[in-house]
Design an enzyme around this catalytic site. Structure first.
Site, PDB file in Angstrom:
ATOM      1  N   ASP A  52      42.608  31.802  38.516  1.00 22.10           N
ATOM      2  CA  ASP A  52      41.252  31.598  38.004  1.00 22.10           C
ATOM      3  C   ASP A  52      41.262  30.747  36.733  1.00 22.10           C
ATOM      4  O   ASP A  52      40.547  29.749  36.632  1.00 22.10           O
ATOM      5  CB  ASP A  52      40.591  32.944  37.669  1.00 22.10           C
ATOM      6  CG  ASP A  52      40.186  33.741  38.888  1.00 22.10           C
ATOM      7  OD1 ASP A  52      39.119  33.463  39.435  1.00 22.10           O
ATOM      8  OD2 ASP A  52      40.932  34.645  39.284  1.00 22.10           O
ATOM      9  N   THR A 149      38.269  36.657  44.746  1.00 25.16           N
ATOM     10  CA  THR A 149      39.558  36.978  44.118  1.00 25.16           C
ATOM     11  C   THR A 149      40.293  38.081  44.859  1.00 25.16           C
ATOM     12  O   THR A 149      41.517  38.054  44.965  1.00 25.16           O
ATOM     13  CB  THR A 149      39.354  37.375  42.636  1.00 25.16           C
ATOM     14  OG1 THR A 149      38.498  36.418  42.014  1.00 25.16           O
ATOM     15  CG2 THR A 149      40.669  37.427  41.906  1.00 25.16           C
TER      16      THR A 149
END
Length: 376
Positions: A52, A149
């Protein structure tokens, strides 16, 4: 592309998302092969990984270099709060390595990287620069560095989403889907095991989809193989939504997570409209990619009460579906409004994406009839 107004921006965006996908693949392989502290918990209990922060830093740096830092407004998900803490020094070191490894590869993608590796403070600065809140005026890049995620850390589906808003409208959409099977209908058959193993054996996974508003076309490129260069538009092919209009034959997608989606209401709508197939539960904006490519016909998302949809979870995918011939609205049939900051304000009950206008109308009607008999 007929819409030449944003040609330079789209060209850079596609290349940068290819780079980001390559970075994600490397981090995911490390994640699946070893237990490290590459995953941290954010305050909202969602997962955030090295990928990320690294993708956000990479995209931010590349866009600023390409279009000028002062002119580049970026709305993105991550901040540097966790990463700046003294106890996160090993995590920051991994991010620095991942970013510099990715930026060094920029020439493979037809872009220019930095003359020397970036230091930690430069990388934190690049992440922090993504602090815009968007809005109705000017141009804003909208980035979701790793959408889905949970799918990412499980070796499953995830996406890198990059869009651009100009004067409140989404005008560019780029969606990187590193684990999306390139063969038609394979999304129905995937599992974590065959995703990981088939990547090694066949290389037939991963694509970048992209479009510009008003072009009436959406394109797909396979991810660049290790050691190869991006061939520009030569490797791109058109994608189009499915022509199926009968709900009985339609495949529908919904989120995997129950935390912010109401599976039981979605099931009720599907039954009302006559959908026979089991839902395809997919992480991330890959659901939009599935509609755009014709692997599914319906995507329904009904958030639980109090949940507010964020623009980075939808902007790129919505435009790609629309330009591929599909329809995306809220559950009241109104267009989604990306001009009001980081949230999709005023969404009526949920979001409906369909391969065509007839199917979309049937779903909207089913939502109204199901809503009145539900307790939502």
């Amino acid at each position: 592309m007929e819409n030449r107004k944003y040609l330079d921006e789209l060209n850079v965006a596609v290349r940068v998302v290819h780079m980001a996908c390559s970075l994600c693949e490397k981090v995911q392989k490390q994640l699946l092969s070893a237990t490290t502290d590459q995953v941290k918990s954010k305050d909202d209990d969602s997962l955030v990984t090295v990928a990320d922060w690294s993708v956000q830093a990479t995209v931010s740096w590349m866009l600023s270099e390409s279009f000028g830092r002062q002119k580049t407004s970026i709305v993105a998900e991550e901040d540097i709060q966790t990463l700046s803490k003294p106890e996160s020094s090993s995590l920051l070191a991994m991010v620095v390595d991942a970013v510099n490894g990715c930026l060094a590869e920029a020439p493979r993608y037809g872009l220019r990287g930095p003359e020397k590796p970036l230091c930690a403070s430069q990388i934190l600065d690049a992440i922090s620069q993504c602090n815009s809140t968007g809005g109705p005026l000017g141009r804003h890049w909208i980035l979701d560095p790793v959408d889905g995620t949970l799918g990412f850390v499980r070796g499953d589906q995830y996406a890198v989403g990059l869009a651009m808003i100009d004067e409140g409208e989404v005008v560019l959409g780029v969606l990187g889907c590193p684990n999306y099977p390139l063969k038609d209908d394979e999304l129905n058959n995937y599992s974590q095991q065959n995703i990981v193993t088939s990547k090694i054996s066949s290389g037939e996974l991963g694509c970048v989809m992209y479009t510009s508003k008003g072009s009436g076309k959406a394109w797909m490129q396979p991810l660049v193989q290790v050691g190869k260069k991006l061939e520009g538009t030569n490797s791109a092919k058109l994608v189009q939504v499915s022509s199926i209009e009968d709900p009985e034959s339609a495949t529908f997608c919904e989120p995997v997570e129950r935390t912010n989606s109401n599976h039981s209401f979605t099931a009720g709508v599907a039954t009302t409209v006559g959908v026979r197939k089991k839902p395809l539960r997919v992480y991330s904006m890959v659901k939009y990619a599935a509609i755009a490519r014709g692997d599914a016909e319906i995507y329904m998302r009904f958030a639980r009460s109090g949940y507010k949809e964020k623009i980075w979870d939808h902007a790129a995918g919505v435009l790609i579906v629309q330009e591929a011939g599909g329809v995306v609205t809220d559950a009241g049939g109104r267009p989604l409004d990306f001009s009001r900051g980081i949230y999709l304000e005023g969404v009526d009950r949920g979001i409906i994406a369909c391969s065509g206008i007839k199917l979309h109308g049937k779903i909207i009607n089913a939502v109204y009839s199901s809503w009145e008999s539900s307790n939502l």
